[in-house]
Design an enzyme around this catalytic site. Structure first.
Site, PDB file in Angstrom:
ATOM      1  N   GLN A  79       0.840  -1.198   0.000  1.00 35.33           N
ATOM      2  CA  GLN A  79       0.000   0.000   0.000  1.00 35.33           C
ATOM      3  C   GLN A  79       0.881   1.256   0.000  1.00 35.33           C
ATOM      4  O   GLN A  79       1.719   1.432   0.881  1.00 35.33           O
ATOM      5  CB  GLN A  79      -0.924   0.045   1.224  1.00 35.33           C
ATOM      6  N   TYR A 121      -6.069  10.539   4.103  1.00 30.16           N
ATOM      7  CA  TYR A 121      -4.712  10.855   3.652  1.00 30.16           C
ATOM      8  C   TYR A 121      -4.764  11.546   2.283  1.00 30.16           C
ATOM      9  O   TYR A 121      -5.846  11.876   1.792  1.00 30.16           O
ATOM     10  CB  TYR A 121      -3.840   9.591   3.676  1.00 30.16           C
ATOM     11  N   GLY A 165      -8.648  -6.851   9.116  1.00 22.57           N
ATOM     12  CA  GLY A 165      -7.485  -6.221   9.713  1.00 22.57           C
ATOM     13  C   GLY A 165      -7.044  -6.878  11.005  1.00 22.57           C
ATOM     14  O   GLY A 165      -6.213  -7.789  11.029  1.00 22.57           O
ATOM     15  N   ARG A 166      -7.646  -6.422  12.104  1.00 23.88           N
ATOM     16  CA  ARG A 166      -7.115  -6.756  13.422  1.00 23.88           C
ATOM     17  C   ARG A 166      -7.050  -8.247  13.715  1.00 23.88           C
ATOM     18  O   ARG A 166      -6.134  -8.701  14.418  1.00 23.88           O
ATOM     19  CB  ARG A 166      -7.907  -6.005  14.489  1.00 23.88           C
ATOM     20  N   ARG A 195      -7.650   1.938  -2.756  1.00 23.89           N
ATOM     21  CA  ARG A 195      -8.528   1.867  -1.582  1.00 23.89           C
ATOM     22  C   ARG A 195      -9.239   3.191  -1.366  1.00 23.89           C
ATOM     23  O   ARG A 195      -8.599   4.255  -1.347  1.00 23.89           O
ATOM     24  CB  ARG A 195      -7.711   1.521  -0.338  1.00 23.89           C
TER      25      ARG A 195
HETATM   26  C1  LIG Z   1      -3.149  -0.959  13.724  1.00 22.46           C
HETATM   27  C2  LIG Z   1      -3.915  -0.518  12.509  1.00 22.46           C
HETATM   28  C3  LIG Z   1      -3.243   0.134  11.490  1.00 22.46           C
HETATM   29  C4  LIG Z   1      -3.929   0.497  10.313  1.00 22.46           C
HETATM   30  N1  LIG Z   1      -3.220   1.078   9.294  1.00 22.46           N
HETATM   31  C5  LIG Z   1      -3.831   1.263   8.090  1.00 22.46           C
HETATM   32  C6  LIG Z   1      -3.062   1.657   6.951  1.00 22.46           C
HETATM   33  O1  LIG Z   1      -1.827   1.827   6.985  1.00 22.46           O
HETATM   34  N2  LIG Z   1      -3.731   1.821   5.783  1.00 22.46           N
HETATM   35  C7  LIG Z   1      -5.077   1.629   5.676  1.00 22.46           C
HETATM   36  O2  LIG Z   1      -5.644   1.775   4.593  1.00 22.46           O
HETATM   37  N3  LIG Z   1      -5.820   1.246   6.737  1.00 22.46           N
HETATM   38  C8  LIG Z   1      -5.224   1.034   7.930  1.00 22.46           C
HETATM   39  N4  LIG Z   1      -5.967   0.557   8.993  1.00 22.46           N
HETATM   40  C9  LIG Z   1      -7.393   0.211   8.798  1.00 22.46           C
HETATM   41  C10 LIG Z   1      -7.551  -1.280   8.465  1.00 22.46           C
HETATM   42  O3  LIG Z   1      -7.074  -1.559   7.152  1.00 22.46           O
HETATM   43  C11 LIG Z   1      -9.027  -1.742   8.540  1.00 22.46           C
HETATM   44  O4  LIG Z   1      -9.796  -1.002   7.625  1.00 22.46           O
HETATM   45  C12 LIG Z   1      -9.600  -1.591   9.946  1.00 22.46           C
HETATM   46  O5  LIG Z   1      -8.734  -2.198  10.899  1.00 22.46           O
HETATM   47  C13 LIG Z   1     -11.004  -2.221  10.081  1.00 22.46           C
HETATM   48  O6  LIG Z   1     -10.965  -3.595   9.788  1.00 22.46           O
HETATM   49  P1  LIG Z   1     -10.995  -4.700  10.964  1.00 22.46           P
HETATM   50  O7  LIG Z   1     -12.256  -4.430  11.744  1.00 22.46           O
HETATM   51  O8  LIG Z   1     -11.028  -6.019  10.269  1.00 22.46           O
HETATM   52  O9  LIG Z   1      -9.773  -4.510  11.813  1.00 22.46           O
HETATM   53  C14 LIG Z   1      -5.318   0.229  10.187  1.00 22.46           C
HETATM   54  C15 LIG Z   1      -5.982  -0.391  11.233  1.00 22.46           C
HETATM   55  C16 LIG Z   1      -5.302  -0.781  12.377  1.00 22.46           C
HETATM   56  C17 LIG Z   1      -6.045  -1.505  13.473  1.00 22.46           C
END
Ligand SMILES: Cc1cc2nc3c(=O)[nH]c(=O)nc-3n(C[C@H](O)[C@H](O)[C@H](O)COP(=O)(O)O)c2cc1C
Length: 354
Positions: free
Chosen positions: A97, A179, A312-313, A226
């Protein structure tokens, strides 16, 4: 379950329909170079159909946080090659990304002559972190000159080239979550009066031009994007309009990109409209607003709401998430305290289920 079935995306066959969502983890050194244990972190998660990496700056000036990696120097590229090799050895697929943070950042993170820049001089009403980790109110960015916009587009294309040279499978443009790309799309952060602002078409122009430049350089089927229409993260509340996203996605569809990755908001059916306009692969992130239950995510791919889902998490705390789901094994909880700390703790030490 359909979510575990392979799917074709661009020139790749993905082994299942679960993507690891991009997540910043702040482990890079001051030069934006990733340590070796980050390669191990991604390799552990190669069971995902597709890994999308943490946000990575395409140029020195795109860095908004201490510890985010870059993809604009030979040393950074070598570190990414190790990541790509380790993931491929374990049968995974990985897109990097690319993230320029625009107004979200701090001057202390930017060596001279770089400055905090954005489409317009509109300050984000939030606090940011400085290079030494203190939390301070965000500064007002300087509005980009046209020639600087062209320079950033070129930097994205160069970073895309480096990604492919490092052996990564492709790149995702981060135009979500407040961003730089998102700042161009939103009427609240983009009050320009030239060809990059004003109408929905003009506000979409920067994202279209970045993606076109990257596609021309490495092939459209190695480039994804995205978007988070209506997302409020990073002080973007109430700043998006549907017309801009519809105009944008219509134009992007013609490029034949690898995929469109959308963060879904429950309150709006816009993501469905965008999907209807999109011919290639669609990836949905149910985000902080939705369920991450396997049955619900499988329903999303079975009903055709999306081709893939990104998670994500759960991937932070379950390196073997897809295997656990397939076998009905219990899932581990993530620990937020180590999301952004330094060192391998919280990154590579979550166990695999046996
Ligand atoms: C620790 C952390 C860092 C993240 N960094 C980014 C990132 O660099 N780029 C991005 O598009 N989204 C980022 N996100 C958002 C995640 O891609 C995702 O959309 C979000 O965690 C919700 O999904 P989940 O409920 O499955 O965790 C981040 C989320 C977390 C928790």
């Amino acid at each position: 379950m359909k979510i575990f079935e392979p799917v074709t995306m661009g020139r790749l066959t993905l082994k299942n329909r679960v993507a690891m969502a991009p997540m910043t983890r702040n482990r890079a050194d001051d030069d934006g170079v990733l340590p070796e244990y980050v390669a191990e972190y991604y390799a552990q998660r190669a069971g995902a159909g597709l890994i999308i990496t943490e946000g990575t700056q395409p140029s020195v000036g795109g860095r908004g946080y201490a510890g985010t990696p870059g993809l604009h120097s030979d040393e950074q590229q070598a570190a990414w090659k190790l990541v790509a090799d380790r993931v491929h050895e374990r049968g995974g697929r990985i897109f990097c990304q690319l993230m320029h943070t625009g107004r979200i950042g701090h001057a202390s993170l930017l060596p001279e002559p770089w400055e905090l820049v954005a489409p317009s001089a509109v300050r984000a009403d939030l606090t940011v972190f400085t290079a030494d980790g203190s939390e301070v109110p965000a500064e007002t960015p300087r509005a980009l000159e046209i020639h600087e916009i062209h320079g950033i587009i070129e930097a994205y294309a160069d970073a895309a080239q480096r990604a492919v040279d490092a052996g990564l499978d492709g790149v995702e443009l981060h135009a979500a979550n407040g961003y730089l790309g998102h700042q161009f799309l939103s009427h609240g952060t983009n009050v320009r009066e030239d060809e990059y602002g004003g109408t929905p078409e003009n506000r979409a122009r920067f994202v279209v031009e970045v993606l076109t430049a990257m596609a021309n350089r490495i092939g459209a089927d190695r480039v994804g994007v995205r978007l988070s229409p209506g997302g409020s993260f990073n002080d973007m509340r109430g700043m998006d309009d549907d017309e801009t996203y519809i105009s944008l996605v219509k134009q992007l569809d013609e490029l034949g990109l690898a995929y469109l990755h959308v963060l879904r908001r429950r309150s709006t059916p816009l993501h469905q409209q965008l999907h209807d306009l999109w011919k290639t692969t669609f990836i949905l992130n149910t985000g902080y607003q939705g369920s991450s239950e396997l049955a619900d995510l499988n329903e999303i791919v079975t009903s055709g709401e999306s081709d893939l889902v990104s998670v994500g998490r759960l991937f932070i705390s379950n390196p073997d998430l897809v295997n656990r789901w397939e076998k009905g094994l219990p899932l581990a909880e993530w620990n937020e305290d180590t999301f952004f700390t330094s060192g391998p703790a919280g990154l590579t030490d979550y166990p695999f289920a046996t």
